[in-house]
Design a protein around this motif. Structure first.
Motif, mmCIF file in Angstrom:
data_model
loop_
_atom_site.group_PDB
_atom_site.id
_atom_site.type_symbol
_atom_site.label_atom_id
_atom_site.label_comp_id
_atom_site.label_asym_id
_atom_site.label_seq_id
_atom_site.Cartn_x
_atom_site.Cartn_y
_atom_site.Cartn_z
ATOM 1 N N LEU B 133 -3.441 -8.223 -10.693
ATOM 2 C CA LEU B 133 -2.206 -7.781 -10.041
ATOM 3 C C LEU B 133 -2.351 -7.825 -8.519
ATOM 4 N N PHE B 137 0.037 -10.602 -7.230
ATOM 5 C CA PHE B 137 1.277 -9.959 -6.767
ATOM 6 C C PHE B 137 1.066 -9.022 -5.589
ATOM 7 N N VAL B 139 -0.337 -6.182 -5.497
ATOM 8 C CA VAL B 139 -0.176 -4.772 -5.847
ATOM 9 C C VAL B 139 -1.439 -4.040 -5.408
ATOM 10 N N VAL B 142 -5.543 0.503 -5.526
ATOM 11 C CA VAL B 142 -5.699 1.951 -5.721
ATOM 12 C C VAL B 142 -4.630 2.459 -6.675
ATOM 13 N N VAL B 143 -3.391 2.078 -6.420
ATOM 14 C CA VAL B 143 -2.292 2.530 -7.280
ATOM 15 C C VAL B 143 -2.456 1.959 -8.683
ATOM 16 N N ALA B 144 -2.768 0.660 -8.753
ATOM 17 C CA ALA B 144 -2.878 0.017 -10.063
ATOM 18 C C ALA B 144 -3.989 0.652 -10.899
#
Lengths: 313, 362
Positions: B133, B137, B139, B142-144
Motif C-alpha cells: 500500500l 498508493f 498510504v 504507520v496508519v496501515a
C-alpha cells in the motif's frame, strides 16, 4: 426490523460518542500540525482519572450523583490535557519523532494507570457504583420515528459531546482563530511570517486533543463500562481510523464515528438477533479498519490530510 | 570523513545510556511515590531476572521475543519505515504456527522447518500488505500497520474460539504438546525447567543474518539507501518501491518469528483479546539499540531482565509489576526526545574540546 433497529440504536449512539469526541480531539491536533498517535493512551488516562475521582467522592457525596459524575468528567478532561503536555513538549519543543512520542504516550499511560490502580485494588480494576441514568427528552421523544431513535433513553453526555462538536466546527471554520490553527497544519512558515506564534497554536491543538480524549475515556466509564480495567481496547486507534475515514473534517468524523459505532454494536448483538446472525461478527469488527485502508487507497491521489501534520516546526 | 560514523555511533551509545538512566530514575520515583524503597525494588527486579539458572532461562526466553520484534522494527527503520504493526504480525505468525503445531504431524526436524516456515509466511503476509500500500498508493505505513494490528486482533478474537478452543477456557487456544512446540527437553532440563526454547537460537541466527544482509549485501545497501534519501536512491537507479515492499516483508517475517517464539515456545497457547505488548516494547528495543542488530541484541537482553524479573519483585515488595512497563515507556519517551541529550553531550564535548585546543595554543 423496526423493533431491532430501535433497540440497537441507543447502543450504537453510546458507542459512537466516545469515538466522536476523541476523533474530534485528534482533529484539533492534526489540524494544528501535530500527529497524535497517543489518543489511545490519553483516553486511558481520562478513563482512569474519572474512575478514581468518582470512587473517592462516592461515599461522601452520594446524594448528588450527577454532580459527582460531572466532577469525574472534569477530572478526566484535566488529566488528559496534562498528560498530553508530554507529547506537546516532545513534538513541538524538542522536534522529536511524533509517531514515537505518541507510542511512548500510549505505553506510559497503559503502564502508569494500572500501576496506580493496583494501589487501590489489587487486581487493578476500579469499579464505580453509579452511572448516568438514561432519560427521555421531553416533547422531542414523542415525535414519531425520530423520537424513539434519537431522543428517548439518552445520556446527557451525548448532548454535551454533540454541543462540543458543534462549537468546534464553528471555532475551526468560522473564526480567524480557527483559520490560523488550520493554517499551522498546512503551511506553518506562512503563518509564522504573518505574526502568529505557531508553537502556541500547536500547544493549543495538542492540549485540546488530550482534554477531549480524556473526556472520551470518561464518557466510556460513566455510560456503558462502569469499571476501569486498564485498557480502552483500541478505541483510541479506532478514533484515529475515524479521523482518517472522515477525511479530517468535523462532519466527516461525525459520519465515520457513527458508522464505526454502529458496526461495533452490530457485531456485539449479532449473535442474539436472528436476522443479523447470518453474517459472522468478525466481519463487523474488522470492517472499520478495512474500510479505512480502502479509503486511504481511494483518496491517495488527493489526500485531505493536513500537509504539515507530523512535520516539526 | 572517515571519523564521522564513529562519532555518531558513540552518540547513539551515549543517548541510549542517558535514556536508560532516566528510565531507571523514573522507575525509582514511581517506587518511592508509593512508599517503597527503590533500591530494594531494583534489587529484587534484577534478582528476579537473574538469580538462578531457571530464571536466567526465563529471561532469555522473554528476551527472544523482544529481540525478534526489535530486529523487525530496526530493519524497517533502516529503510525509513516505521513498523508499528509488529503486534499484528506476531499474532498472525503465531496463529499460523499454532495451527501447524495442532494439525501437522511430521518427523521432528521436518516439523520444525514447517513450523518456522509457517510463522515466517504469516508474518510476511501481514507486513507485505502495508508495504504494498505504501509503495503503490503512498498510504502511510504507520496508519496501515495500525489498521492491520486491529484486523489481526479481531480475526484472532473470533478464529481461536471457533477452531482452536481449549478444553477449559473460551478465551484461549488449547495448549500445544511439548513435542509439537519449540521447547526441547534437553534445553528445559539444562535450564532447570525454564521456558527457554529453540526460539533463542532462531533469534541469534536472525541477528547475525540481518547484520550480514544490511552490511554486506547489495540488497542491504539498496534498503539503507532508500532509508537515508529515497530521491537520491531513485536517481541512482535503485527501485525504491520494490525495496519498500521487500523491507516490510522481511520486517513482517521477523515479527512473525517473534510470534512463533512467544506462542509456540514461551506460552504454548494463544489468548484472545490481547494485542501483544511485545510489539510495542520492540520499538523501544530497536530505538535503544540504535537500529543496529548488535544493539538490538543487548537492549533486548536488558528489557528481558526487566520483564521477567517483575513478577519476583512484585512478590517480594509491594511494587506492582507494571513498574517494568513504566520504565520501558519512560526509556522510549527519552529516546524519542534524544535531541535533548545530543545537545547536552554536544555542548559538553565542545566545551572540553575547545578547552583542550585552547591549552595547546598556549
Amino acid at each position: 426490523m423496526w423493533s431491532t433497529l430501535s433497540s440497537i440504536f441507543p447502543y450504537a449512539i453510546a458507542y459512537t460518542i466516545p469515538l466522536l469526541i476523541t476523533a474530534l480531539g485528534g482533529l484539533y491536533c492534526e489540524r494544528s500540525g501535530v500527529t497524535n498517535l497517543g489518543l489511545e493512551g490519553l483516553m486511558l488516562v481520562g478513563y482512569f482519572a474519572c474512575a478514581i475521582t468518582i470512587r473517592l467522592l462516592e461515599p461522601s457525596l452520594a446524594q448528588y450523583p450527577n454532580g459527582i459524575l460531572a466532577l469525574g468528567l472534569v477530572a478526566g478532561v484535566i488529566a488528559g490535557g496534562l498528560f498530553s503536555l508530554l507529547h506537546a513538549f516532545a513534538s513541538i519543543n524538542l522536534k522529536a519523532d511524533q509517531v514515537i512520542s505518541g507510542t511512548a504516550i500510549n505505553m506510559l499511560a497503559g503502564a502508569i494507570t494500572v500501576y496506580l490502580a493496583r494501589l487501590i485494588s489489587g487486581s487493578g480494576n476500579v469499579r464505580i457504583r453509579m452511572g448516568i441514568i438514561r432519560k427521555n427528552i421531553p416533547l422531542l421523544a414523542k415525535i414519531p420515528i425520530i423520537g424513539p431513535l434519537f431522543f428517548s433513553q439518552t445520556y446527557w453526555t451525548t448532548w454535551l459531546v454533540l454541543i462540543i462538536w458543534a462549537l468546534s466546527w464553528l471555532l475551526l471554520y468560522k473564526t480567524s482563530f480557527g483559520l490560523r490553527l488550520r493554517a499551522c497544519g498546512e503551511h506553518p512558515s506562512a503563518v509564522e511570517s504573518a505574526g502568529v506564534n505557531v508553537h502556541r497554536m500547536r500547544y493549543f491543538g495538542v492540549i485540546v486533543s488530550g482534554a477531549l480524549a480524556g473526556l472520551g475515556g470518561s464518557v466510556i466509564l460513566i455510560t456503558y463500562s462502569g469499571e476501569f480495567h486498564g485498557t480502552v481496547a483500541g478505541l483510541g486507534f479506532l478514533s484515529i481510523a475515524a479521523l482518517i475515514f472522515g477525511q479530517w473534517k468535523p462532519l466527516g468524523i461525525l459520519g465515520a464515528t457513527f458508522f464505526f459505532g454502529s458496526a461495533t454494536t452490530i457485531a456485539n448483538v449479532s449473535q442474539v438477533i436472528p436476522s443479523l446472525s447470518v453474517v459472522p461478527p468478525v466481519f463487523f469488527k474488522v470492517f472499520p479498519y478495512v474500510a479505512t485502508l480502502i479509503a486511504l487507497v481511494l483518496f491517495s491521489k488527493k489526500s485531505a490530510a493536513p500537509k504539515a501534520s507530523g512535520q516539526p516546526f | 570523513m572517515k571519523k564521522r560514523p564513529r562519532t555518531t555511533e558513540s552518540h547513539a551509545f551515549l543517548v541510549a545510556v542517558s535514556a536508560v538512566i532516566l528510565g531507571l530514575i523514573g522507575g525509582a520515583v514511581l517506587m518511592a511515590s508509593i512508599g517503597s524503597n527503590p533500591f530494594l525494588g531494583f534489587y529484587y527486579l534484577f534478582r528476579g531476572g537473574l538469580m538462578n539458572i531457571e530464571r536466567i532461562g526465563n529471561t532469555l526466553a522473554t528476551a527472544t521475543t523482544l529481540m525478534l520484534v526489535g530486529l523487525s522494527v530496526a530493519f524497517a527503520f533502516k529503510t525509513g519505515l516505521f513498523n508499528i504493526g509488529a503486534s499484528g504480525q506476531m499474532l498472525i505468525g503465531g496463529l499460523c504456527a499454532t495451527l501447524v503445531a495442532h494439525k501437522v504431524f511430521l518427523p521432528r526436524p521436518l516439523f520444525l522447518v514447517v513450523l518456522i516456515g509457517s510463522a515466517l509466511i504469516g508474518g510476511a503476509l501481514w507486513g507485505v500488505i502495508p508495504g504494498f500500500l505504501k509503495a503503490r498508493f503512498n498510504v502511510h505505513e504507520v496508519v496501515a500497520t495500525i489498521m492491520m494490528n486491529w484486523i489481526a486482533y479481531w480475526s484472532i478474537y473470533y478464529f481461536v474460539p471457533a477452531y482452536l478452543k481449549g478444553p477449559s477456557l473460551e478465551t484461549e487456544s488449547a495448549s500445544i504438546a511439548v513435542s509439537q512446540s519449540l521447547r526441547s527437553p534437553w534445553l528445559t532440563k539444562l535450564f532447570n525447567g525454564s521456558y527457554i526454547n529453540y526460539g533463542f537460537f532462531i533469534a541469534i541466527v536472525a541477528v547475525v543474518l540481518i547484520r550480514f544482509v544490511l552490511d554486506k549485501t547489495t540488497l542491504g545497501f539498496g534498503l539503507k539507501a532508500v532509508g537515508s534519501n529515497r530521491f537520491c536512491a531513485e536517481y541512482a537507479g535503485i527501485k525504491v518501491n520494490r525495496n519498500v515492499i521487500i523491507s516490510m516483508m522481511i520486517a513482517g517475517s521477523l515479527a512473525g518469528l517473534a510470534g512463533l517464539s512467544f506462542y509456540t515456545g514461551y506460552s504454548r497457547n494463544m489468548q484472545i483479546g490481547v494485542l501483544p505488548a511485545q510489539g510495542f516494547d520492540g520499538i523501544a528495543v530497536a530505538l535503544l539499540g540504535a537500529s543496529n542488530p548488535l544493539g538490538v541484541f543487548f537492549s533486548s537482553l536488558f528489557f528481558g531482565i526487566l520483564q521477567s524479573g517483575k513478577g519476583f519483585m512484585n512478590a517480594m515488595t509491594s511494587v506492582p509489576p507494571e513498574i517494568a512497563d513504566s520504565i520501558i515507556a519512560v526509556i522510549i519517551y527519552f529516546t524519542a526526545t534524544s535531541v535533548l541529550f545530543q545537545r547536552l553531550w554536544d555542548r559538553l564535548f565542545k566545551y572540553r574540546r575547545s578547552r583542550r585546543s585552547g591549552e595547546k595554543e598556549e
